[in-house]
Write a protein that holds these residues in place. Sequence first.
Motif, short mmCIF file in Angstrom:
data_model
loop_
_atom_site.label_atom_id
_atom_site.label_comp_id
_atom_site.label_asym_id
_atom_site.label_seq_id
_atom_site.Cartn_x
_atom_site.Cartn_y
_atom_site.Cartn_z
N LEU A 1 59.35 22.90 81.89
CA LEU A 1 59.26 21.96 81.07
C LEU A 1 60.81 21.69 80.76
O LEU A 1 61.42 20.75 80.21
N GLY A 2 61.84 22.88 81.14
CA GLY A 2 63.12 22.54 81.15
C GLY A 2 63.51 22.56 79.58
O GLY A 2 64.44 21.85 79.23
N ALA B 1 51.87 16.69 71.91
CA ALA B 1 51.99 16.46 73.37
C ALA B 1 50.68 17.24 73.86
O ALA B 1 50.65 17.78 75.02
N ALA B 2 49.61 17.26 72.94
CA ALA B 2 48.28 18.17 73.31
C ALA B 2 47.76 17.60 74.61
O ALA B 2 47.21 18.46 75.17
N GLY C 1 52.79 18.72 81.71
CA GLY C 1 53.12 18.21 83.20
C GLY C 1 53.42 16.63 83.42
O GLY C 1 53.33 16.03 84.32
N VAL C 2 53.74 16.10 82.32
CA VAL C 2 53.84 14.52 82.15
C VAL C 2 55.28 14.57 81.88
O VAL C 2 56.05 15.16 81.34
N THR C 3 55.89 13.48 82.51
CA THR C 3 57.17 12.99 82.49
C THR C 3 57.35 11.56 81.70
O THR C 3 56.62 10.91 81.83
N MET D 1 60.78 15.68 81.63
CA MET D 1 59.31 16.53 81.42
C MET D 1 59.20 16.39 79.90
O MET D 1 60.05 16.70 79.04
N ILE D 2 58.02 15.99 79.13
CA ILE D 2 57.59 16.01 77.83
C ILE D 2 57.52 17.44 77.54
O ILE D 2 57.37 18.47 78.50
#
Length: 399
Positions: A65-66, A172-173, A177-179, A184-185
């Motif tokens: 996720l950075g 962010a449940a 893997g979503v940006t 990245m979230i």
Amino acid sequence: MRKTIQDLAIAGAQPAFGSPLHVGRPNIGNRDRLMERINDMLDRRWLSNAGVYVTELEQRLADMLGVEHCIAMCNGTVALEIVIRALELEGEVIVPSLTFVATAHALQWQQIKPVFCDIDPESCTIDSARIEELITPRTTGIIGVHLWGRPCDTDALQKIAKTHNLSLLYDAAHALGVTSSGKMIGGFGDAEVFSFHATKFINSFEGGAVTTNDPELASRIRLMKNFGFSGYDNVVYIGTNGKMPEVSAAMGLTSLESMDEFIAINYRNYLAYKEGVKDIPGIRLLPYSQEEQTNYQYIVLILDEEVAGIRRDKLVEVLQKENIIARRYFYPGCHRMEPYRSQQPQAGLVLPQTEKIVTQTIVLPTGTDIDLETISEIVDILQCAIGHAKELNSIIDIQ
Ligand code: T4K
């Protein structure tokens, strides 16, 4: 292909499926790898409290996720409760009503009033244009929810939080893997909270995680999730038990290793549903952005009952009779659930989009347990039901 309503289970035909098709059927991943990890854990007799698998999961998530800090938790709800407390939120916090009730409960559990905000009907996330009118001297924070993996307007929320000196937390449940704008979230706001509940596309049986780039917040959260212990016998903070056990981390790691495969299957299913429903009047699939990375884990239909000629709840009944356990997530909205319904009876007045969408959504099964043949059967049932909406309404009304 079903031609008449007599072909539907609601009119007496055999259900399309012999056993229930659930939304949220868990993805399992590599069972052998999971068993290896569980055996290793048993051999080492280290089952909880910052074990090697929990530490590895935290590191892998942080890298992916950075973000600088990732703290694994026993579930997403306790993770929310702990961050809310670690951020010292109090008074009032602005949240969307269109979310799983855990988001609101995590506040109310700590005597903080959730102030419900309407959503943007395109993204189904908190409408940033409606937030400022809800801010009062008692407001201490905002919680955005990346609902169904659709990212909030993170830029707008950041600006509002900064202008009004409010904490900004994300639920962010649904959004691993979503940006959002290519990022990245996980690194937005003061912190973000993930869930790895069995029904999430990456699961750890039960589990969750908090991610943040704030080192002080991270160390407070670490203390709080372990009773406030800083070393043996030394309690330096109020705390609770929010620890993720090793067996959950073993499942989480195994699940993460199959993440690309799970997303590819979700994407395949999403495209099949999209193609299947495209010519059915009154139904549209909530789209995923083509510009962002996403996980495709929720198939959300939006029904326009005027055009389709059938009410959402009736269509859900048709599907359930076929053993397709479609869900009405997130009906009726938190503001219409207790204790909020009694405490804030007028809340709905400022939530027109929420009140509308909770009567329109149908969430359908997807994930590794659902194949293309099953999807084409589900689409066929939808087509038949809407094609014969008028007859169907009278049949259901008589019953
Ligand atoms: N924030 C948001 C936005 C959330 O969506 C959630 C959880 C949270 C916070 C809190 O995170 P956690 O504390 O849960 O980590 C389910 C899940 O229990 C819940 O985790 C999830 N969101 C929510 C969207 O869905 P229900 O009440 O619909 O669960 P349930 O038991 O009906 O499960 C759904 C279906 O999945 C069932 O019909 C059967 C199937 N299923 C379920 C389990 C547990 C299986 O086939 N196998 C299983 O092991 O809330």
